[in-house]
Design an enzyme around this catalytic site. Structure first.
Site, PDB file in Angstrom:
ATOM      1  N   SER A 264      21.575  12.056 -18.160  1.00 33.63           N
ATOM      2  CA  SER A 264      21.179  11.009 -19.101  1.00 33.63           C
ATOM      3  C   SER A 264      21.471  11.422 -20.537  1.00 33.63           C
ATOM      4  CB  SER A 264      19.697  10.692 -18.937  1.00 33.63           C
ATOM      5  OG  SER A 264      18.943  11.632 -19.670  1.00 33.63           O
ATOM      6  N   LYS A 265      21.335  10.452 -21.417  1.00 36.24           N
ATOM      7  CA  LYS A 265      21.626  10.692 -22.837  1.00 36.24           C
ATOM      8  C   LYS A 265      20.720  11.784 -23.407  1.00 36.24           C
ATOM      9  CE  LYS A 265      23.525   6.209 -23.614  1.00 36.24           C
ATOM     10  NZ  LYS A 265      23.839   5.124 -24.507  1.00 36.24           N
ATOM     11  N   ARG A 266      19.533  11.878 -22.861  1.00 38.49           N
ATOM     12  CA  ARG A 266      18.581  12.856 -23.389  1.00 38.49           C
ATOM     13  C   ARG A 266      18.826  14.278 -22.889  1.00 38.49           C
ATOM     14  NH1 ARG A 266      16.570   8.244 -22.585  1.00 38.49           N
ATOM     15  NH2 ARG A 266      16.389   8.697 -20.381  1.00 38.49           N
ATOM     16  N   ASP A 267      19.589  14.408 -21.784  1.00 39.12           N
ATOM     17  CA  ASP A 267      19.790  15.732 -21.207  1.00 39.12           C
ATOM     18  C   ASP A 267      20.478  16.700 -22.152  1.00 39.12           C
ATOM     19  OD1 ASP A 267      18.544  15.248 -18.852  1.00 39.12           O
ATOM     20  OD2 ASP A 267      20.321  14.420 -17.885  1.00 39.12           O
ATOM     21  N   VAL A 275      26.288  15.669 -24.680  1.00 42.26           N
ATOM     22  CA  VAL A 275      26.614  14.620 -23.698  1.00 42.26           C
ATOM     23  C   VAL A 275      27.444  13.521 -24.349  1.00 42.26           C
ATOM     24  CG1 VAL A 275      24.727  14.934 -22.069  1.00 42.26           C
ATOM     25  CG2 VAL A 275      24.402  13.460 -24.023  1.00 42.26           C
TER      26      VAL A 275
END
Ligand code: GLU
Length: 509
Positions: A264-267, A275
């Site tokens: 995900s974008k937060r990873d 990312v």
């Protein structure tokens, strides 16, 4: 099946920066177009104005440009099928939605959001938490399948808000062939009467997507797996219009490095790798880091991305964009999710760094160092250091000693090696250095070997001391190459300065 010219599109929504999964989708579209001598189109899907993020479209175009995967048609690029931004096409969608109503494939629905909420709540109370507006429930709602046509006309002319919904038939199997997944069958009982046209006068994603793919003569829809659930509806819509559907290929998800769930974008921030292709700054000023700003070469990033879900069927891993364009095929794209591997990503970068000309690297290093050093000197620095670096900046972190005298001496090497007769040995060696006539790597090596032989010493007893004084480090490229680069005077000077500094440390016995 008619064989149409290959036209593919990447259709991002400008709701934020482009995640690397999105870049991979764009890349596969680009590669497929190149391989099949087709056209790669970009279409911006901004029908959901509530999620519009300023700057996102420019970010997307800029990132694709950095990756070298620019489309041939798209916003700002021209083409015969424009405009390529859906909000600029808004006038074309309504007649299509009306056509479906006329042909009894869709209907007007007047339900207010309060009525819909009430219906949902009622259904929940009755033990049906997943209430859907579908072929069963539509009969009890306010729409053109339940109201008389006079009433419908009256409401529309009175300006009552309405949406247009797809009239999903009951219990029909929708089948389509996905180029990656094979046959997909979904029963219409599992699909609700999706809204096609909204009360704000805009089409929904589904309608706009289908109308645009048709009118832009898209032959293959290559997109992320998250759109697979929408595909049956899209297939129905093509049928409802009597259009030939494009071929579909739904790409595998990108998974977190541990394989647990979607990347995900937060990873990126959480797991310590980017990312996003390039830096993204939010309206609040928060910066999400990108591959470009982290020092990755676009070629390495693209090569890594290509292998997330595809492989050439050989052990070869280094593929330029051109080679990828010749080799890529949808048949070799896997169904299974692709685990993102940050170490492998670094490996790709390392390979590209090593395979880049020293002079080219030096130009970049010069920019990084704000032109503080001449490019010809930096070229040798790159030559000597690139095997030990992943990014341009590492060449400098590891190799600045080549242009700047060391001020710090590696503690571990000092502790382990600076003992016994170290001072005496290095004093003698510095005299030998000054006596070398034609000062080059071979000559220094010859002299060094003679120095060892005379004293019956092994390389390990002397070379680390020589390295420590000249470079300040415990490891590095060949000391003979380093010596040649520095030249006799500089080498001798560093030995003298090093000895002075180390003298304060008094070697242990
Ligand atoms: N606008 C959709 C997205 O944001 C595109 C889906 C498709 O390619 O059909 O990903």
């Amino acid at each position: 099946m008619s064989s149409r010219p290959v036209r593919v599109r990447f259709a991002p929504s400008p709701t934020g920066p482009l995640h690397m999964g999105g870049v991979r989708t764009a890349l596969y579209n680009y590669l497929f177009a190149k391989k099949n001598k087709g056209t790669f189109v970009i279409r911006v899907e901004d029908t959901d104005q509530t999620r519009f993020v300023p700057g996102a479209q420019d970010y997307i175009m800029d990132s694709l440009k950095w990756c070298g995967i620019m489309p041939t048609e798209g916003p700002g690029l021209g083409g015969d099928f424009g405009p390529y931004v859906q909000s600029e096409r808004r006038a074309i969608y309504r007649p299509y939605a009306e056509e479906l109503v006329k042909n009894d494939k869709a209907y007007y629905a007047f339900d207010t959001s309060e009525e819909l909420t009430q219906m949902r709540a009622q259904a929940k109370e009755m033990g049906m938490p997943n209430w859907q507006y579908n072929c069963v429930t539509r009969g009890s709602m306010q729409n053109s399948t339940t109201l008389s046509s006079d009433e419908v006309d009256k409401r529309i002319s009175a300006g009552d808000p309405y949406v247009i919904r797809m009239k999903m038939p009951r219990n029909e199997d929708i089948r389509f062939h996905d180029e990656i997944r094979g046959w997909v069958v979904v029963n219409t009982n599992n699909i609700d009467d999706k809204v096609l046209f909204k009360s704000d006068g805009m089409p929904t994603y589904h309608l706009a997507n289908i109308v645009d793919d048709h009118t832009m003569e898209i032959s293959h829809v290559i997109r992320g797996e998250e759109w697979l659930p929408s595909a049956p509806l899209h297939v129905m819509l093509y049928g409802a219009f009597g259009w030939e559907a494009p071929k579909f290929a739904h790409l595998p998800l990108l998974l977190k490095p541990d394989g647990n769930g979607k990347l995900s974008k937060r990873d990126g921030d959480r797991l310590g790798f980017p990312v996003f292709p390039t830096n993204w700054t939010t309206a609040e000023g928060d910066v999400f880091s990108g591959y470009r700003e982290n020092g990755y070469f676009p070629e390495a990033f693209v090569n890594m991305l290509a292998f997330l879900g595809w492989n050439p069927g050989t052990t070869e891993e280094l593929f330029s964009l051109e080679k990828l364009s010749e080799t890529f095929s949808l048949e070799r794209v896997s169904k299974a999710g692709a685990k993102f591997d940050p170490d492998k990503t670094k490996w790709f970068q390392q390979q590209y760094l090593r395979n880049t000309d020293d002079a080219v690297l030096a130009e970049e290093l010069a920019v990084f160092l704000e032109n503080k050093y001449p490019v010809n000197k930096l070229t040798t620095v790159c030559k000597l250091m690139k095997e030990r670096a992943t990014f341009i900046k590492d060449i400098w972190t590891e190799g600045s000693f080549l242009l700047e005298q060391p001020t710090i001496f590696d503690e571990k090497t000092t502790r382990k090696k600076w003992k016994g007769n170290a001072v005496e040995l290095m004093t003698d060696w510095s005299k030998d250095v000054l006596n070398i006539e034609t000062f080059n790597a071979d000559a220094v090596e010859k002299q060094f070997k003679a120095f060892l032989a005379e004293r019956e010493l092994g390389v390990g007893a002397v070379l680390p001391l020589f390295r420590l004084l000249v470079t300040g480090k415990g490891m590095g490229p060949s000391m003979f190459d380093i010596s040649e680069f520095l030249g006799k005077e500089e080498c001798a000077e560093r030995l003298t300065i090093g000895l002075e500094k180390m003298a304060k440390l008094k070697p242990e016995i």
